[in-house]
Design a protein around this motif. Sequence first.
Motif, mmCIF file in Angstrom:
data_model
loop_
_atom_site.group_PDB
_atom_site.id
_atom_site.type_symbol
_atom_site.label_atom_id
_atom_site.label_comp_id
_atom_site.label_asym_id
_atom_site.label_seq_id
_atom_site.Cartn_x
_atom_site.Cartn_y
_atom_site.Cartn_z
ATOM 1 N N ILE A 123 -0.993 0.908 7.840
ATOM 2 C CA ILE A 123 -1.612 0.829 9.172
ATOM 3 C C ILE A 123 -2.811 -0.092 9.031
ATOM 4 N N GLU A 124 -2.773 -1.238 9.719
ATOM 5 C CA GLU A 124 -3.771 -2.282 9.530
ATOM 6 C C GLU A 124 -4.550 -2.531 10.827
ATOM 7 N N THR A 125 -5.857 -2.736 10.659
ATOM 8 C CA THR A 125 -6.716 -3.148 11.774
ATOM 9 C C THR A 125 -7.541 -4.330 11.319
ATOM 10 N N ASN A 126 -8.407 -4.781 12.221
ATOM 11 C CA ASN A 126 -9.298 -5.884 11.841
ATOM 12 C C ASN A 126 -10.291 -5.469 10.770
ATOM 13 N N TRP A 127 -10.468 -4.116 10.601
ATOM 14 C CA TRP A 127 -11.500 -3.645 9.664
ATOM 15 C C TRP A 127 -10.927 -3.204 8.319
ATOM 16 N N GLY A 128 -9.614 -3.146 8.212
ATOM 17 C CA GLY A 128 -9.067 -2.711 6.927
ATOM 18 C C GLY A 128 -7.637 -2.211 7.050
ATOM 19 N N ASN A 171 -1.819 -2.810 13.565
ATOM 20 C CA ASN A 171 -0.510 -3.306 13.127
ATOM 21 C C ASN A 171 0.152 -2.248 12.241
ATOM 22 N N LEU A 172 1.424 -2.012 12.518
ATOM 23 C CA LEU A 172 2.202 -1.097 11.686
ATOM 24 C C LEU A 172 3.129 -1.942 10.813
ATOM 25 N N MET A 173 3.015 -1.736 9.505
ATOM 26 C CA MET A 173 3.756 -2.562 8.557
ATOM 27 C C MET A 173 4.514 -1.660 7.588
ATOM 28 N N LEU A 174 5.811 -1.907 7.423
ATOM 29 C CA LEU A 174 6.584 -1.244 6.375
ATOM 30 C C LEU A 174 6.707 -2.184 5.184
ATOM 31 N N GLU A 175 6.758 -1.605 4.006
ATOM 32 C CA GLU A 175 6.924 -2.419 2.801
ATOM 33 C C GLU A 175 7.994 -1.777 1.923
ATOM 34 N N VAL A 176 9.013 -2.575 1.609
ATOM 35 C CA VAL A 176 10.153 -2.106 0.822
ATOM 36 C C VAL A 176 10.014 -2.641 -0.599
ATOM 37 N N TRP A 177 10.087 -1.723 -1.570
ATOM 38 C CA TRP A 177 9.933 -2.097 -2.975
ATOM 39 C C TRP A 177 11.228 -1.849 -3.740
ATOM 40 N N CYS A 218 3.413 12.471 3.527
ATOM 41 C CA CYS A 218 3.006 11.168 3.026
ATOM 42 C C CYS A 218 1.898 11.304 1.993
ATOM 43 N N MET A 219 1.946 10.433 1.016
ATOM 44 C CA MET A 219 0.897 10.371 0.018
ATOM 45 C C MET A 219 0.125 9.084 0.247
ATOM 46 N N GLN A 220 -1.210 9.234 0.522
ATOM 47 C CA GLN A 220 -2.013 8.040 0.775
ATOM 48 C C GLN A 220 -2.053 7.205 -0.486
ATOM 49 N N HIS A 221 -1.728 5.946 -0.342
ATOM 50 C CA HIS A 221 -1.609 5.058 -1.480
ATOM 51 C C HIS A 221 -2.900 4.253 -1.687
ATOM 52 N N THR A 222 -3.387 3.612 -0.642
ATOM 53 C CA THR A 222 -4.644 2.847 -0.716
ATOM 54 C C THR A 222 -5.369 2.983 0.616
ATOM 55 N N ARG A 223 -6.703 2.735 0.579
ATOM 56 C CA ARG A 223 -7.496 2.779 1.815
ATOM 57 C C ARG A 223 -8.557 1.701 1.731
ATOM 58 N N HIS A 224 -8.770 1.009 2.838
ATOM 59 C CA HIS A 224 -9.734 -0.086 2.855
ATOM 60 C C HIS A 224 -10.618 0.007 4.084
ATOM 61 N N ASN A 225 -11.726 0.730 4.020
ATOM 62 C CA ASN A 225 -12.810 0.696 5.023
ATOM 63 C C ASN A 225 -12.323 0.806 6.466
ATOM 64 N N ILE A 226 -11.619 1.906 6.784
ATOM 65 C CA ILE A 226 -11.182 2.116 8.156
ATOM 66 C C ILE A 226 -12.051 3.201 8.760
ATOM 67 N N ALA A 227 -12.314 3.078 10.043
ATOM 68 C CA ALA A 227 -13.201 4.028 10.721
ATOM 69 C C ALA A 227 -12.629 5.435 10.668
ATOM 70 N N ALA A 228 -13.510 6.433 10.911
ATOM 71 C CA ALA A 228 -13.116 7.837 10.803
ATOM 72 C C ALA A 228 -12.068 8.226 11.826
ATOM 73 N N TRP A 250 -0.398 5.986 17.182
ATOM 74 C CA TRP A 250 -0.591 4.585 16.808
ATOM 75 C C TRP A 250 -0.791 3.758 18.071
ATOM 76 N N ASP A 251 -1.790 2.905 18.024
ATOM 77 C CA ASP A 251 -2.097 2.017 19.149
ATOM 78 C C ASP A 251 -1.634 0.612 18.787
ATOM 79 N N PRO A 252 -0.512 0.173 19.306
ATOM 80 C CA PRO A 252 0.014 -1.138 18.918
ATOM 81 C C PRO A 252 -0.862 -2.304 19.361
#
Length: 720
Positions: free
Chosen positions: A130-135, A67-73, A3-13, A61-63
């Motif tokens: 992979i989404e959480t309340n923090w990013g 939140n686990l989200m797929l995005e189709v382009w 996988c190639m990381q595409h974006t990251r938004h303030n997620i814990a270590a 992954w902790d459901p």
Amino acid sequence: MDCMQHTRHNIAADDCRLKHVNFEVQENHSSHETLGLSNQLLVVRRGKPFKLTLLFRSRAWDPHTENLMLEVWLGDLSERVPVQFFVAWSDCLSWSAQVYPGDLHQQSVTVHLCSPVLTSVALYDLLVHIETNWGRRSYKVGSFVLLCNPWLKEDPVYMPLDVQLQEYVKSDFGLVYMGSNLNVCKRPWSFGQYEPGVLEACLKLLQVSPQHLNDKQRDYIKRVDPVYLCRVACAMVNCNDDLGLVEGRWDGSYTGGVNPTAWTGSADILRSWVSSNCNPVRYGQCWVYASVLCTVMRVLGIPSRVVTVFNSAHDTNGNLQIEEIYSSKGEKCEKLGLSKDSIWNFHVWVECWMRRPDLGPGFDGWQVVDPTPQEKSAGIFCCGPCPVVAIQRGCLSVPYDTSFIYASVDADVVRLIVRDGLVVGRTVDTQWVGQLIYTKSIASDIPENLTWAYKSKRRGNPAINLQQNIMSKSQTLLKAARSHPDILSNPLQGETRMFSSLEVSLNIDRVPSAGESICVCVTLTNRANCHRVLKEHVNAQLKQYDSSPQESFWKSQQELHVQPGEVLTLHHVISPCKYESVLGGEDIVNVAVVIKDMRTKERVLATEEFNISSPQIIIEVEGGDRIQMRKECIVHVSFTNKFTKTLCGAVLTVEGSGLLKGKQQTRLMLLQPGQKIEKKVSIMASSPGTKLLMATFSHNNSLSIISRGFHTVSVMTEFY
């Protein structure tokens, strides 16, 4: 796939991180009936779930917290698909992603992704979020190809029987029927959808279409519809108004390209087009266009088959009549500008299977799609898809191009006898066009006769009252003749009586093979109550399947005396020496007779066209036609000279994709009558399946190949 990381938004270590996505290619390809279509891409069918296994780096992954989200382009279009625990599959109207019970493991999860049944055929990009309340952490994980799904009942291209799906979607080998309705020949064709690069070429075909280049988003949206896909692909197979695949040529000069008769498969054509940066491949004719389109349709998931119409009409003016000109001595002539209409001894197109909700009930099933560039449809060189049932019923207003295709199989032929610019005889033949319509049978080399799927047994022109059909057409022809006074200076003079008392028929006793005599039988019936003195002119010419004849190679004339009510049978024999010097491997023979009443000057015409059977090439595999993969086998190929003359510079050529490297030839300076030329070759198959051996024979006396032969072998794995 890493996988190639595409974006990251303030997620814990210690957040959940994606390491790898396994596209489960082998299992998905097997489940989706796409094995072999690509070694590089995941290829799946719409409306059916496919598996993705997500592997994580440090922890699972902790459901409950993520939140686990797929995005189709698809181009600039995208859809987010939340991953949910399995409850029940939806009605296939929207994308869904589900985790089955037991598919969540310590550091992985298996997700089943499913598209709507009506999803565009294309190459898609897939992202995982992979989404959480923090990013949110996002990954671009790869691409997949989505095709039509003829195995799914809800898909418009659904086909119910497995044997049909095997023949019309999965099979990569077919037969094209050619020649004439009196002597049908078959030519093998490798559709090649499992050859490397073919899937990618078919997708590229859509990407460089005018529809896509002009409006990418609109094109992507419309690709849900098999009708739209057919029209785009049909136009792109010819190159007349786009970056299409094949350039056509029918003039006999193929400098700078390949003689259309030399092609044996679609893969080389598709790969050549891609490697040349979308420059058209030279050259093709109708069977090449149709066979390549059949490959493209099968790759896209639309069931398709190649269909041959014998005596196919090209009606340029839409009057459902084709005019042919004969001299008073029975020679078939050029049209002299009367019209651009023509009749080909055979014409090849494609049928595609689909439902037609755009037309309402009753028009589902096989649809004609013809990529040979003849006339424009809505401004572009394509034809169809047109329901076969609409042609049979004479529903000429049904889109697309129904009236043109109807004429191809059911126009009338008006034959004019012309002498010194005057029409001195006229016949109307309502049976000639579309005499036979063939396709390959399911799981068999025997042709399936489709004639009555196209033609109502209550024949006639739906545009005219059936009771007045012949008289109406006669008046139409007179109007056409009056518009060409330079050619027919007095078209009314000598108009043929609609109900002649002299009946004439011409038949070929038996279609000959090369080296055999042509036996012609002319039957005259005098229904008048008086003695008649007649003049018979019989004439034979060679012609190409798509053009007017050449000069006559044989003529005969005689005076006849026929008593009232007498039936007279005349036999003519044309020896091989009369045609061998001019015969080409693809030629058709036109034989015509004109009978003239010396007192009334009435003339009656009868005609027939047929191809002479080529001498057979014998291909024999030692040990039988089931061979083992990676095991050497010996094949014996031979040709015997059946002609009455010695052939100079004889060449026997053998080739076989997946069996032989390149072409292997044997040559003889002189091949005497009855003498055999032989070639022994060693073959070895590197992959299982049906493979094709091809052989051709040519010599210096002719510019074209005289004979073709083919033989199929079944290749088994090492453990069969």
